[in-house]
Write a protein that holds these residues in place. Sequence first.
Motif, PDB file in Angstrom:
ATOM      1  N   UNK A  21      30.121 -22.732  32.385  1.00  0.00           N
ATOM      2  CA  UNK A  21      30.335 -21.890  33.569  1.00  0.00           C
ATOM      3  C   UNK A  21      30.367 -20.424  33.159  1.00  0.00           C
ATOM      4  N   UNK A  22      29.429 -19.636  33.674  1.00  0.00           N
ATOM      5  CA  UNK A  22      29.436 -18.203  33.417  1.00  0.00           C
ATOM      6  C   UNK A  22      30.467 -17.542  34.330  1.00  0.00           C
ATOM      7  N   UNK A  23      31.312 -16.684  33.743  1.00  0.00           N
ATOM      8  CA  UNK A  23      32.311 -15.950  34.508  1.00  0.00           C
ATOM      9  C   UNK A  23      31.815 -14.525  34.732  1.00  0.00           C
ATOM     10  N   UNK A  24      31.741 -14.108  35.989  1.00  0.00           N
ATOM     11  CA  UNK A  24      31.180 -12.803  36.346  1.00  0.00           C
ATOM     12  C   UNK A  24      32.318 -11.866  36.755  1.00  0.00           C
ATOM     13  N   UNK A  25      32.407 -10.723  36.076  1.00  0.00           N
ATOM     14  CA  UNK A  25      33.439  -9.729  36.338  1.00  0.00           C
ATOM     15  C   UNK A  25      32.791  -8.384  36.646  1.00  0.00           C
ATOM     16  N   UNK A  26      33.580  -7.495  37.243  1.00  0.00           N
ATOM     17  CA  UNK A  26      33.209  -6.083  37.283  1.00  0.00           C
ATOM     18  C   UNK A  26      34.201  -5.352  36.383  1.00  0.00           C
ATOM     19  N   UNK A  27      33.694  -4.744  35.314  1.00  0.00           N
ATOM     20  CA  UNK A  27      34.490  -4.174  34.232  1.00  0.00           C
ATOM     21  C   UNK A  27      35.263  -5.303  33.538  1.00  0.00           C
ATOM     22  N   UNK A  28      34.500  -6.228  32.958  1.00  0.00           N
ATOM     23  CA  UNK A  28      35.061  -7.404  32.292  1.00  0.00           C
ATOM     24  C   UNK A  28      36.004  -7.036  31.160  1.00  0.00           C
ATOM     25  N   UNK A  29      35.780  -5.894  30.546  1.00  0.00           N
ATOM     26  CA  UNK A  29      36.622  -5.460  29.430  1.00  0.00           C
ATOM     27  C   UNK A  29      38.107  -5.511  29.774  1.00  0.00           C
ATOM     28  N   UNK A  30      38.462  -5.056  30.968  1.00  0.00           N
ATOM     29  CA  UNK A  30      39.867  -5.080  31.372  1.00  0.00           C
ATOM     30  C   UNK A  30      40.340  -6.497  31.673  1.00  0.00           C
ATOM     31  N   UNK A  31      39.577  -7.230  32.479  1.00  0.00           N
ATOM     32  CA  UNK A  31      40.011  -8.555  32.913  1.00  0.00           C
ATOM     33  C   UNK A  31      40.119  -9.538  31.756  1.00  0.00           C
ATOM     34  N   UNK A  32      39.159  -9.479  30.831  1.00  0.00           N
ATOM     35  CA  UNK A  32      39.194 -10.372  29.675  1.00  0.00           C
ATOM     36  C   UNK A  32      40.433 -10.097  28.833  1.00  0.00           C
ATOM     37  N   UNK A  33      40.775  -8.822  28.640  1.00  0.00           N
ATOM     38  CA  UNK A  33      41.975  -8.474  27.889  1.00  0.00           C
ATOM     39  C   UNK A  33      43.237  -8.890  28.642  1.00  0.00           C
ATOM     40  N   UNK A  34      43.239  -8.728  29.957  1.00  0.00           N
ATOM     41  CA  UNK A  34      44.405  -9.101  30.759  1.00  0.00           C
ATOM     42  C   UNK A  34      44.648 -10.606  30.713  1.00  0.00           C
TER      43      UNK A  34
END
Length: 214
Positions: free
Chosen positions: A84-97
């Motif tokens: 499953x591909x996870x799609x974010x906007x500004x993934x850098x923040x969400x992945x760290x969170x």
Amino acid sequence: MAGSLSIPAEFAVFDGDLNESWTERYLQMPCLAVDTEAMGLIHGRDRLCLVQIADAQDHVACVRIGLGQLHAPNLQHLFEASSVEKVFHFARFDVAALATGLEISVRPLFCTKVGSRLGRTYTPRHGLKDLVMELVGVELDKGAQSSDWGRVEELTDVQLAYAANDVRHLLPARDRLETMLRREGRWDLAKRCFACIPVIAELDRLRFNQIFEH
């Protein structure tokens, strides 16, 4: 004229974690849109409060993360699923969170902000509102962006609607960006950039800045 915001096909709010049925539903999808809300922008100081997920069928879930909560097994299983591909906007923040708050290592992923910077080189406007307006034709209401997300048990309808709409339009934006990146010969470069994001997010969590500078 901008498209109006509609009601999701299905919307659910969970405390602490997704339930089994929503987890299984999402695991069948090739990609999911994901966003997070936190008390601020500093990982480790500002806790994770909310996780939002949407699929291509407009099934939207908001998971409220409790004070002191350290794990969410179903979210971890979903976000670490290689299918499953996870799609974010500004993934850098969400992945760290997600890594800081719930010890989740997100992979694989697509970042619409990185994709926009690589593909939409004709504009300096790469925020979610501008991106969705151009590529999807929907005007997002960002009025609840800066608010108290820590009051998870008492989130207002306005906050939940804002949180839901932030993910509902990411998947069509992602598809249009891929088309653009392939057309411009930058798709392989974009994929390599996406693969770097977990490392950059870990550097952010460890407070390393400008390590690639001279």
